[in-house]
Design an enzyme around this catalytic site. Structure first.
Site: not given
Ligand code: ARG
Length: 462
Positions: A296, A283, A289, A162
């Site tokens: 991804e 970024s 970043k 979980h």
């Protein structure tokens, strides 16, 4: 367009007006099926060889055809072949080029054959190579996983259920779970390959041919296990395309789940691992970043492969026997699936061995969240308490720890004994992360001794 342009079509005999210009473009597949050229030439050479062996063509005719096809293959590879949309597909482009090159004898190649068994053969040959390359790619990722696992047997991290801290595990043990997923993907690809490897050649348009062909021979020449048993099925079956894409979807599902873990673990909140800069991007506005773009994108590309699976299932569901032009739509989803999974496997094979673990952070995380609570319950069971009662006792100890802001291993012996008088000094070995791991010392468990053995057998398995 001249009124008798249809006379140039290989099938133009019964037509009295040229194909509509839009329809010509709409029905053509040469824009994408030219990828099949190598398979098409290999299949044609086998067919011509068989026609000569059975006396349907002379040896001389056969060698002119084979020579011509080989030259055409070279011209295509050199990028010097002119593909023509008016010749519709890869098959008719190559056949027309053959006749242009060697003259009328080129027109004999199509004896006892149809584009229907031809294309069914070509895709199988093409996909068979594709599957072999994909299986090689899966192995590369698996090797990368094992290379990393060998260095991380003693690295302890929280295992999750979980996404909540559950029990401590060896990071290598977690990596071996990825290995197993890919092992099943490899098996599914092999299963698909084995079922696919039958020869449609000789089925001709749908019913077979009136020539005394030798289907065993063409099957053997092309490395197929045997001729397809039924001519109608041979030209209409695209199960293998669906099976392959289904196996690919599952493979992508696994790569996507792994990607998700990499994304989570590289976040500032987890900070378990670092990916080299070359697999990340920045970024344009936020200078701090470093985004895990590769995982991804792999996660994102899973969607398109799943889409291709649905496209192929839908393509087939309403088709009566035997060949229908619908089948031309099988190629783009198939090719894109192949390209996508090949790229994703390459990205993973390159990236996974470069993962750097932040061992202190992983360990600190494992020490939070009462990861060894089950170990304390098991300890109490060994003193004679039934498991359910032990569960209750430890639950209370955990509540106490939460209240004090301390892990079970940070409680004193006195504090622990308030929950059960059977707890002794030796409990602290059980509550340590190493103690928890070492206790799970059986096949498939996370004890480092087991993990080392599992890595060794995984190495042997691939
Ligand atoms: N381009 C076609 C395909 O991909 C080849 C087979 C065409 N056969 C036919 N009878 N029109 O399916």
């Amino acid at each position: 367009m001249s009124q008798d342009q249809h006379k140039d079509k290989p099938w133009g005999g019964r037509f009295s007006e040229p194909t509509d210009a839009f329809v010509e473009r709409f029905t053509a597949s040469v824009g994408f099926d030219r990828r099949l050229y190598r398979a098409d030439i290999t299949g044609s050479i086998a067919h011509a060889t068989m026609l000569a062996k059975t006396g349907i063509l002379t040896e001389d005719e056969c060698s002119q055809i084979v020579g011509g096809l080989e030259d055409i293959g070279k011209t295509i590879e050199a990028g010097e072949f002119t593909w023509s949309v008016s010749l519709e597909d890869v098959h008719m482009n190559i056949e027309a080029a053959l006749t242009a090159k060697i003259g009328a004898v080129g027109k004999k190649l199509h004896t006892g054959r149809s584009r229907n068994d031809q294309v069914a053969t070509d895709i199988r040959l093409y996909l068979r190579d594709g599957i072999d390359a994909v299986c090689g790619g899966i192995r590369e990722v698996q090797k990368g996983i094992l290379t990393l696992a060998e260095k991380e047997v003693e690295t302890i991290m929280p295992g999750f259920t979980h996404l909540q801290t559950a029990q401590p595990v060896s990071f290598a043990h977690h990596l071996l779970a990825w290995f197993e997923m890919l092992q099943r993907d490899y098996g599914r690809m092999q299963d698909c390959r084995a079922r696919m490897n039958v020869s449609p050649l000789g089925a001709a348009a749908l019913a077979g041919t009136s020539f005394p062909i030798d289907r065993e021979l063409t099957a053997r020449l092309l490395g197929f296990d045997k001729p397809a048993a039924n001519s109608l099925d041979a030209v209409s079956d695209r199960d293998f395309a669906i099976e392959f894409t289904a196996a690919a979807s599952l493979l992508m599902t696994h790569l996507s789940r792994i990607s998700e873990e990499l994304v989570i673990w590289t976040s500032a909140q987890f900070d378990f691992i670092d990916l080299p800069d070359r697999f990340c991007t920045g970024s344009s506005i936020m200078p701090q970043k470093k985004n895990p773009d590769v995982p991804e994108l792999v996660r994102g590309k899973t969607g398109r492969v799943n889409g291709h699976l649905v496209a192929l299932l839908t393509l087939m569901k309403g088709q009566p026997l035997a060949y229908n032009k619908d089948n031309q739509e099988d190629k783009e989803p198939l090719f894109d699936t192949l390209d996508t999974i090949s790229d994703c496997l390459k990205a993973f094979a390159d990236m996974i061995p470069t993962i750097r673990t932040k061992k202190d952070n992983m360990r600190a995380a494992a020490l939070k969240g009462f990861a060894t609570a089950t170990d304390l319950a098991d300890y109490l069971v060994r003193t004679g308490l039934p498991f359910r009662d032990a569960h209750e006792v430890v639950g209370k100890a955990v509540a106490f720890g939460i209240d004090k802001g301390r892990d079970l291993s940070e409680l004193t012996l006195d504090e622990l004994q308030a929950f059960s008088p059977d707890i002794r000094e030796d409990v602290f070995a059980v509550l340590s992360l190493e103690g928890s791991l070492n206790a799970r010392n059986h096949i498939g468990g996370t004890a480092p001794a087991q993990v080392r053995q599992a890595i060794a057998s995984a190495r042997k398995a691939i």
